[in-house]
Design a protein around this motif. Sequence first.
Motif, PDB file in Angstrom:
ATOM      1  N   GLU A 181      -5.049  -6.588  -8.506  1.00  0.00           N
ATOM      2  CA  GLU A 181      -4.887  -4.511  -9.359  1.00  0.00           C
ATOM      3  C   GLU A 181      -5.361  -4.979 -11.057  1.00  0.00           C
ATOM      4  O   GLU A 181      -5.712  -4.212 -11.368  1.00  0.00           O
ATOM      5  CB  GLU A 181      -3.523  -4.239  -8.756  1.00  0.00           C
ATOM      6  CG  GLU A 181      -3.512  -3.755  -7.072  1.00  0.00           C
ATOM      7  CD  GLU A 181      -5.004  -2.592  -6.983  1.00  0.00           C
ATOM      8  OE1 GLU A 181      -4.737  -1.492  -8.357  1.00  0.00           O
ATOM      9  OE2 GLU A 181      -5.740  -2.939  -6.811  1.00  0.00           O
ATOM     10  N   SER A 241      -2.940   1.961 -10.514  1.00  0.00           N
ATOM     11  CA  SER A 241      -1.863   0.603  -9.485  1.00  0.00           C
ATOM     12  C   SER A 241      -1.965   0.560  -7.328  1.00  0.00           C
ATOM     13  O   SER A 241      -1.904   1.992  -7.575  1.00  0.00           O
ATOM     14  CB  SER A 241      -1.272  -1.320  -9.674  1.00  0.00           C
ATOM     15  OG  SER A 241      -1.881  -1.686  -8.867  1.00  0.00           O
ATOM     16  N   SER A 293       1.669  -4.292 -11.975  1.00  0.00           N
ATOM     17  CA  SER A 293      -0.074  -4.524 -12.661  1.00  0.00           C
ATOM     18  C   SER A 293      -0.274  -3.496 -12.995  1.00  0.00           C
ATOM     19  O   SER A 293      -1.108  -2.979 -14.443  1.00  0.00           O
ATOM     20  CB  SER A 293      -0.616  -4.387 -11.425  1.00  0.00           C
ATOM     21  OG  SER A 293      -0.313  -3.826 -10.044  1.00  0.00           O
TER      22      SER A 293
END
Length: 926
Positions: free
Chosen positions: A538, A609, A889
């Motif tokens: 991600e 994400s 992420s």
Amino acid sequence: MSITETILSFTLDGEQVTLAAGAPRVLSDALSQSCARSGVRVACDHGVCGACTVLVDGMPVTSCSTLVDTVAGSNVTTVQGLQPAGAAPCAMQRAFVEAHAFQCGMCTPGMILLAEALLQRHPEPSREQIRNWMSANVCRCTGYQVIEEAVVRAIAMKGRATSDGRRWRPEETAKVTGQPFFLVDTPTAGGAEIKLLRSPHPHARIVAIDVAPALALEGVLAIVTGDDLRRLPVHTYGLWIKDQPLLAIDRVRHVGEPVAAVAAVDAATAIRALSLIAVSYEVLVAVATPDEAMATGAPLLFETPSRGGIPAHGVSVTTAMEHAPNVLYEFHHRLGDLDAAFAAADHVFTDDFAFSRMAHVHLEPSVTGARPLGDGVEVWSCNQDPFLLRQEIAEICSLPEHAVRVRTLPIGGGFGAKSYCKIEPLVVLLALKINKPVRLTQTMDEGFASLSQHSATLRLETAVSRDGNFLARRSYIVLDGGAYADASPLVADKVGYRIGGPYRWQALDSRAIAVRTNTVPAGSFRGFGGTQASWASESQVDMIARRLDLDPFEIRRRNLLSPGEPYRAGDSAIDCDLVAGLNLAAQEIDWGVRAPPGRRHLSRGKGLSIGFKDGGGQGRFAQARVKVTADGSAIINCATVDMGQGATEAFRRIVAEVLKLDPERIARAAIDTDQTAFDQGTHASSATAVTGEAIRRASVEVRDKVLTFAAGQLGCAKEELDLVEGQVVRGNTATALVALMRGYYGGMGAEFSGDGEFKVEADSAAALNAPIVYWMPNWVAAEIEVDTETGKITVLKLVSIADAGRALVPEAVRGQIEGGAIQGLGQALFEQLLFDGARLVSATPQQYRVPVMSDVPAIFKSVTLEQGLAHGPLGAKGVGEAGILGVASAIANALEDAVGVRITSLPLSPDKVLAALEAMTKEHAT
């Protein structure tokens, strides 16, 4: 454990208490052992986590770091004192139940007392005051928001005797009143205590061990070393590759590896005996990282093949066990024509990522008790796999499985650390050696030295078209497995298979290896494999979008798999609407709208994400039994271990729907491998989808038996009848089941029993040799503020979204999402095991930072979607690991959005942010 030298008295929960000389000197020990206060539980043993909190003259203190002498003449209050005998629970206890402000419950007594102390000082505290005050204690499960809500609720409830009217579940009562609930609450009567001597070296040969002085110490019953284990036909354990000895034999491979075990009349004597054992070591060169371990000429951790083997995989996967020096295992998954896809690409992006290593920090200590029983043994454990444990103990101790009886109580948090066999067989061997009950309680410090999460490096080469369509990905992933295998091969499977994320690809080539190093063994950790894969994948998705000048939202949307589309060729179909979840995440943070920063040196950014993993395990099998008693109530018999995830309540609601019975009338039988239906263990978020389905089938069978019996008694067809709240209903007439049963079976009654089982069948067309049970997405949206002068990241808003299919227990689903999200927040910003070479530096809870309530973002929201596409019992699926997957992420993506720098290693610490900003400034200057 030191002891008091004089008699002393204090007031305990309103009653005068006198401790005789010789009582434990530490307050927590005195209260739990001498005063039967089971709600006083030691977790960290450093005065850090607050699980052992009590009030001394109204002030909260950590009883594990308080001497009894200091409370002489004082008024001490434990959680039991908040509800005197015969009285109703206090407002705070009621508020914690009504707000569902706990999961495992290990921290709950301490949290309740801490909150009570707050309200005694500030009857109407602000939210900020609540957060700051409650940050003295740690909860690893809930994510804190429900605890904050409970305190607010208690403020409104003060002076009000009524509750929400719902009858509490037995586990709720136990958790808020301090009743004995966990294995740590129940010492082994008349038994011995075991303590372990551990290695101070990361890699060394054991030259000699002299135990004679320790054996001579009064009260020492037995000492076992590796030389004793060498005589056993089997002395190692592990999930697939069984390479870990119960005690080090010939050499140690990491700091903290057990070298000797002492059984003594009490813990203090055992600890004194450890200091008398002399071990002579020849220190060897240690390898601290996978790069060092794989370097030419690196010292080998193992020189001969290990016991065990690798299970079958699908046709698209090849695996290898110990095929290269210090390489434990390799997983290689191939799909499609990679060369053609790369050749057709307009762009190929190569990026490297580093994933950090966390400690589990479960508050309940790892405890094992054992006692000889006839020709076998009875084991009490807080392990998540009672039947697997029975199997391993039987093999190592040369006992038939029927001679090993394993009992498991609810667990006070695990997060993977209590999965599979660990050191339990050693406890059994000592019980059999001295022919009396024994118990081993490991401290949190020992937990840090025993198992961790996998750190990883991940290289992703991703081929895309100029308009952002994903074509192919080649991945090379290296996991640091530590000194022994544990679950490393399984984690390698998962990260290697999940690295493509929830996206459509023409081709994939994923290679994941687990490497042995002279560090703490790595094993299962919440989201195992999915966390590492989601962090890298991600992050790179955002990086690619920005390089192509595309919206990160849009590049995801156009590449996401659709509902009903196979995840990969031969595997099960996607059972969620990924685009709908992404749309909601973007909506929650007003994606595309940038809020102005408060000050010139502050910059704001937003990130998205989609964390993603499979759920339900590989080829899982579970059995269950449901009994209906004469009065129409029900009892569930299954081996899923409840560790606060809400499994027991979910099972109640499955049975309740099938039997049309109030969940209050449904009980859960204790886990006992002699009596309980078989299960392969509690992990991979399999409880609801796998065991839950077995329970549903058992409920259907027992309902059919009840109605068949009733039809015979009433002289009608079964199809004319229904079963509702223990009543057999025919048209407008209801007959109590108990009346029918006593009329037929007599006054002593009877009961009905139904069995169910669920097996995920093997299929070599699927990469993991069985189709995935269900898919677990985690859509995350984060808005952050970055201080460009200090590098500090402040998460202003965090939204974590998961799909439960159908939320059988909405409050439990919320707790799982939020608890996982705050673990993910910790890993993103600061939580990390630190090593100096192969030596663990952050080796105690005093040196290891976990999130507390003040770390929770000002706006923190979980969203439970019920997209209705799952195939689990009543349309449900698990979410236990979802919340942790996408957080790191999303924050990293928000960081780049805020200040234009990309950090590809965790955690996203202020020093890394400042270094990246300085590097960017220098680059622009040139």
